[in-house]
Motif scaffolding. Sequence first.
Motif, PDB file in Angstrom:
ATOM      1  N   ALA A 230      42.287  44.417  46.919  1.00 13.31           N
ATOM      2  CA  ALA A 230      42.787  43.887  45.905  1.00 13.31           C
ATOM      3  C   ALA A 230      41.946  42.606  45.941  1.00 13.31           C
ATOM      4  N   ALA A 231      41.318  42.094  46.933  1.00 15.37           N
ATOM      5  CA  ALA A 231      40.317  40.773  46.690  1.00 15.37           C
ATOM      6  C   ALA A 231      38.894  41.330  45.928  1.00 15.37           C
ATOM      7  N   TYR A 232      38.701  42.743  46.249  1.00 17.61           N
ATOM      8  CA  TYR A 232      37.296  43.165  45.863  1.00 17.61           C
ATOM      9  C   TYR A 232      37.843  44.393  44.855  1.00 17.61           C
ATOM     10  N   PRO A 233      38.295  44.308  43.774  1.00 22.94           N
ATOM     11  CA  PRO A 233      38.919  45.484  42.919  1.00 22.94           C
ATOM     12  C   PRO A 233      37.453  46.273  42.590  1.00 22.94           C
ATOM     13  N   GLY A 234      37.799  47.483  42.681  1.00 20.20           N
ATOM     14  CA  GLY A 234      36.878  48.548  42.321  1.00 20.20           C
ATOM     15  C   GLY A 234      35.849  48.847  43.416  1.00 20.20           C
ATOM     16  N   THR A 235      35.933  48.091  44.454  1.00 18.91           N
ATOM     17  CA  THR A 235      35.396  48.781  45.770  1.00 18.91           C
ATOM     18  C   THR A 235      36.118  49.039  47.019  1.00 18.91           C
TER      19      THR A 235
END
Length: 461
Positions: A230-235
């Motif tokens: 959630a903190a690094y969307p897409g990773t």
Amino acid sequence: MKLRHCLSLLFGTCIPLLVGCDQPHPQPDAAAAPRHGNTKAQLVAEVRSWIAYAGIEPIAPAPAVAAPMFELGRALSFDKILSGNHNISCLTCHHPDVGSDDDRSLPAGEGGAGLGAARSGGHIIPRNAPALFNMHTYDTMFWNSRVELDAQGNLSTPAGAQLTPQMAAVFEHGVVSAQAMFPVTSREEMRGLPGDNELADIPDGDFGAMWSALMARLGAVPQYVAMFEAAYPGTPFGEMSFAHAANAIAAFEIAAFESRDSPWDAFVQGDDDALTNKQLRGAVAFFEVGCVECHAGSGLSDFAHHNTGLAQFGPGKGDGPTGTDDFGREQVTGDPLDRYAFRTPPLFNVELTGPFGHDGQYDTLERITRHYVDPDASLLEYEIEQEVDDAALWGLQLDNAAQVLDVLDPVVDALDFGSKSKSKKKVKRIKAFLKALTGEGARDLGHLVPPSVPSGLPVAD
């Protein structure tokens, strides 16, 4: 002129603001404001003249941090899962309930129990725990700046090439993000001793293996996997490194401990009524004495390194014949002229962040200020039993005052408190000024402590 001053002139170690090592401190343009006035208007004008001289500007706002990143960073900061033996968190030694430090001269690290001055047991950490206020203004980290940007703008850390360009690319908060990579690797602070746990069994210096093992721990907690993604969307979590955790910790610290609401902040921002006459006179004394030579800029720190003649005690950092000394900045530069030099601490909320000094040598603002009236005598006469509450440290004072004074920074000797009677008055005035640096919001930070953390480990220390 003292011999050490001559040597300093020869080798060029006087800082640029000094006209000469034993010369009076440069003053603001006398025409810029009335000097030594007693009216409120005169005092305000004089302090504003000093502010211009010292290059002090309002503290810039901290960068915005998205809620998922803040919550991830908060959880990681308080979760003991990052310690080898699950018994200490990052913020145990920087706790909101005790002013974002730990109220101790030297921290009680891995294996200890309790919080703040009441904490006991555990490994003694060699240097005082710094406060966390306004770290978005920092350009170096740690007392000896072993995490910093080098002259070419490249990140320099104790991990060298093990902190890869891919990891550095994750850092949104520069040196603050990089700093959070290292307490988890220290045996005394968080990792533990060989045989204690899987993190402690990794050889010293193998930072990559330590960071990977920590990510394996975090990856075994489903809530953490969800929070990271959630903190690094897409990773995907599987593509992340501990740099993502450190960056989140830094983001939380920067957002949570932003502090720009002190009377001094309001004055710098233009409010002539923000300081009392007593505080204004304290500011004048602070600048006239020469404190500004090191405590300059918006955070009242030059972020440079100075040997200020403080006593040395504690377990040390492996320096000297017995390994119990701490050479400070020399550990980073290899330059003997940097011996016993430590970074000037910023003064944000300084009233709340004692004991003061790189070893927590003094526990009140008045005592640390009085040290600078006569640093030579102060060091030679220092009695740890009279200055430090923690009896466990009393037998750990080094008998190295002569060596420290041999390389005392000339800027410290050039401080001018005047006669004995004047110095007492100036110390008290400076104390009043330093208290004006306290923001009201910093007095109660208990709301930052989460009720629980994803690992399920206890939050309380």
